[in-house]
Every structure is written in C-alpha cells, then in structure tokens.
Design a protein around this motif. Structure first.
Motif, PDB file in Angstrom:
ATOM      1  N   LEU A   1      45.752  22.654 -26.372  1.00 21.41           N
ATOM      2  CA  LEU A   1      45.885  23.587 -25.250  1.00 21.41           C
ATOM      3  C   LEU A   1      44.671  23.517 -24.321  1.00 21.41           C
ATOM      4  O   LEU A   1      44.813  23.595 -23.100  1.00 21.41           O
ATOM      5  N   LEU A   2      43.493  23.363 -24.880  1.00 21.38           N
ATOM      6  CA  LEU A   2      42.302  23.217 -24.038  1.00 21.38           C
ATOM      7  C   LEU A   2      42.363  21.921 -23.235  1.00 21.38           C
ATOM      8  O   LEU A   2      41.974  21.885 -22.064  1.00 21.38           O
ATOM      9  N   ALA A   3      42.866  20.860 -23.845  1.00 21.23           N
ATOM     10  CA  ALA A   3      43.016  19.598 -23.118  1.00 21.23           C
ATOM     11  C   ALA A   3      44.093  19.715 -22.041  1.00 21.23           C
ATOM     12  O   ALA A   3      43.953  19.148 -20.955  1.00 21.23           O
ATOM     13  N   ALA A   4      45.151  20.469 -22.334  1.00 22.03           N
ATOM     14  CA  ALA A   4      46.210  20.667 -21.337  1.00 22.03           C
ATOM     15  C   ALA A   4      45.673  21.428 -20.131  1.00 22.03           C
ATOM     16  O   ALA A   4      46.149  21.230 -19.009  1.00 22.03           O
ATOM     17  N   GLU A   5      44.680  22.289 -20.337  1.00 22.61           N
ATOM     18  CA  GLU A   5      44.083  23.026 -19.220  1.00 22.61           C
ATOM     19  C   GLU A   5      43.402  22.073 -18.242  1.00 22.61           C
ATOM     20  O   GLU A   5      43.353  22.334 -17.046  1.00 22.61           O
ATOM     21  N   LEU A   6      42.892  20.962 -18.738  1.00 25.50           N
ATOM     22  CA  LEU A   6      42.271  19.977 -17.853  1.00 25.50           C
ATOM     23  C   LEU A   6      43.301  19.311 -16.950  1.00 25.50           C
ATOM     24  O   LEU A   6      42.985  18.915 -15.832  1.00 25.50           O
ATOM     25  N   ILE A   7      44.534  19.196 -17.432  1.00 23.15           N
ATOM     26  CA  ILE A   7      45.585  18.523 -16.674  1.00 23.15           C
ATOM     27  C   ILE A   7      46.318  19.502 -15.764  1.00 23.15           C
ATOM     28  O   ILE A   7      46.609  19.200 -14.614  1.00 23.15           O
ATOM     29  N   LEU A   8      46.626  20.695 -16.304  1.00 23.64           N
ATOM     30  CA  LEU A   8      47.397  21.699 -15.564  1.00 23.64           C
ATOM     31  C   LEU A   8      46.446  22.726 -14.956  1.00 23.64           C
ATOM     32  O   LEU A   8      45.627  23.290 -15.657  1.00 23.64           O
ATOM     33  N   PRO A   9      46.563  23.000 -13.667  1.00 23.44           N
ATOM     34  CA  PRO A   9      45.672  23.992 -13.065  1.00 23.44           C
ATOM     35  C   PRO A   9      46.093  25.408 -13.433  1.00 23.44           C
ATOM     36  O   PRO A   9      47.219  25.644 -13.822  1.00 23.44           O
ATOM     37  N   GLY A  10      45.154  26.325 -13.306  1.00 22.00           N
ATOM     38  CA  GLY A  10      45.511  27.721 -13.492  1.00 22.00           C
ATOM     39  C   GLY A  10      44.537  28.517 -14.329  1.00 22.00           C
ATOM     40  O   GLY A  10      44.497  29.719 -14.246  1.00 22.00           O
ATOM     41  N   PHE A  11      43.746  27.882 -15.158  1.00 20.38           N
ATOM     42  CA  PHE A  11      42.749  28.551 -15.986  1.00 20.38           C
ATOM     43  C   PHE A  11      43.369  29.632 -16.859  1.00 20.38           C
ATOM     44  O   PHE A  11      42.849  30.717 -17.013  1.00 20.38           O
ATOM     45  N   PHE A  12      44.542  29.345 -17.422  1.00 23.08           N
ATOM     46  CA  PHE A  12      45.199  30.293 -18.315  1.00 23.08           C
ATOM     47  C   PHE A  12      45.310  29.735 -19.720  1.00 23.08           C
ATOM     48  O   PHE A  12      45.209  30.477 -20.691  1.00 23.08           O
ATOM     49  N   LEU A  13      45.514  28.441 -19.845  1.00 19.06           N
ATOM     50  CA  LEU A  13      45.650  27.842 -21.170  1.00 19.06           C
ATOM     51  C   LEU A  13      44.349  27.885 -21.963  1.00 19.06           C
ATOM     52  O   LEU A  13      44.363  27.744 -23.178  1.00 19.06           O
ATOM     53  N   VAL A  14      43.232  28.101 -21.275  1.00 19.15           N
ATOM     54  CA  VAL A  14      41.948  28.218 -21.960  1.00 19.15           C
ATOM     55  C   VAL A  14      42.008  29.367 -22.954  1.00 19.15           C
ATOM     56  O   VAL A  14      41.563  29.249 -24.096  1.00 19.15           O
ATOM     57  N   TRP A  15      42.569  30.487 -22.528  1.00 17.42           N
ATOM     58  CA  TRP A  15      42.587  31.670 -23.387  1.00 17.42           C
ATOM     59  C   TRP A  15      43.545  31.491 -24.554  1.00 17.42           C
ATOM     60  O   TRP A  15      43.257  31.942 -25.673  1.00 17.42           O
TER      61      TRP A  15
END
Length: 152
Positions: free
Chosen positions: A21-35
């Motif tokens: 999920l943290l790696a997906a945050e690098l690909i997908l914008p939005g800063f939501f998958l970090v949490w």
C-alpha cells in the motif's frame, strides 16, 4: 492460494500488505494510501506479538486493520490539514478578503444597494448605502464575489 500465502508468511503478511500500500501511494496520487499502509504495518506489529494467541484469528485481524485504518486516516488528516497554521500570506486564495480595509473610488453609483468599483485591473460589485459616482469608499467586508463598502 491467498490463504496459503498468509499461512506461510505468518505475521509478515500484514507487513507485506502495508508495504504494498505504501508503494501504491507512490504510483497513485492522493496521499491516502499512506494511512492504510501504516495501518497494515501496525497490524503486522500486533501480529508479531499475538500470532500464537487463540483470539488472533483472521477475522479479528481484519477488524483491527479496519479500525486502525480509520484511526490513522483521521489522525493523519488532522495533522496535515491543521487550520491553525501560521502563514505569511493568510489571504492567499481569498482575494476579496485581502481587500478589506482598502479604499477606492466608485466607478458606478451605488443604487438600490449595489454598485461597482475598480481596484487595480478588476471591477468589483459592491454593496452599501446609495452613493454617487466618484465617492471614496472603504471596503469593510467581503462575502465571495461582492464587497461591502461604506463612505470613507
């Protein structure tokens, strides 16, 4: 297949979910998958502690993951979007509010409570008492597109 992967990886499966999920945050914008990724890592840490416990079944793990994801998302939002931040430009995206306190000359008379002024290169609709063209007015409030004025 997924069940076998979870059984083989054990508590590390949650770490893997969190890192994906943290790696997906690098690909997908939005800063939501970090949490949500952080929630996966937290559940992974709890899994390291409770993996051999009888109560730590997959249903409990998913409930803890869901609750932790909601909590981390809310705390992250509160931390990042703090409205009380001090800034050197408090009216950056509030152009009308930045004009409060300025004076201008009426470009069109205020009749029936509405008129126009010109500030720099922009015409603004103003509200206030009826006044003739050429009167100096002071801007006392802004409510979106209109400015409220009074005689200066």
């Amino acid at each position: 297949m997924f069940d076998n992967l979870v059984v083989e990886l054990g508590p590390w499966s949650w770490w893997l979910v969190g890192l994906v999920l943290l790696a997906a945050e690098l690909i997908l914008p939005g800063f939501f998958l970090v949490w949500i990724g952080l929630a996966g890592i937290i559940v992974g840490a709890l899994s390291l502690l409770f993996w051999t416990s009888a109560f730590w079944v997959w249903q409990v793990q998913w409930l803890v993951f869901a609750a932790t994801a909601v909590i981390t998302a809310l705390l992250g939002r509160r931390y990042l979007y703090n409205e009380n931040q001090v800034t050197d430009e408090p009216f950056l995206n509030q152009r009308g509010a930045s004009l409060v306190g300025r004076t201008a000359t009426l470009d069109q008379p205020i009749t029936e409570g509405r008129g126009r002024i010109r500030l720099n290169d922009t015409y603004w609709t103003v509200r206030g008492p009826d006044l003739p063209v050429g009167t100096r007015v002071k801007i006392i409030a802004s409510n979106g597109r209109d400015l409220t004025v009074e005689p200066a």
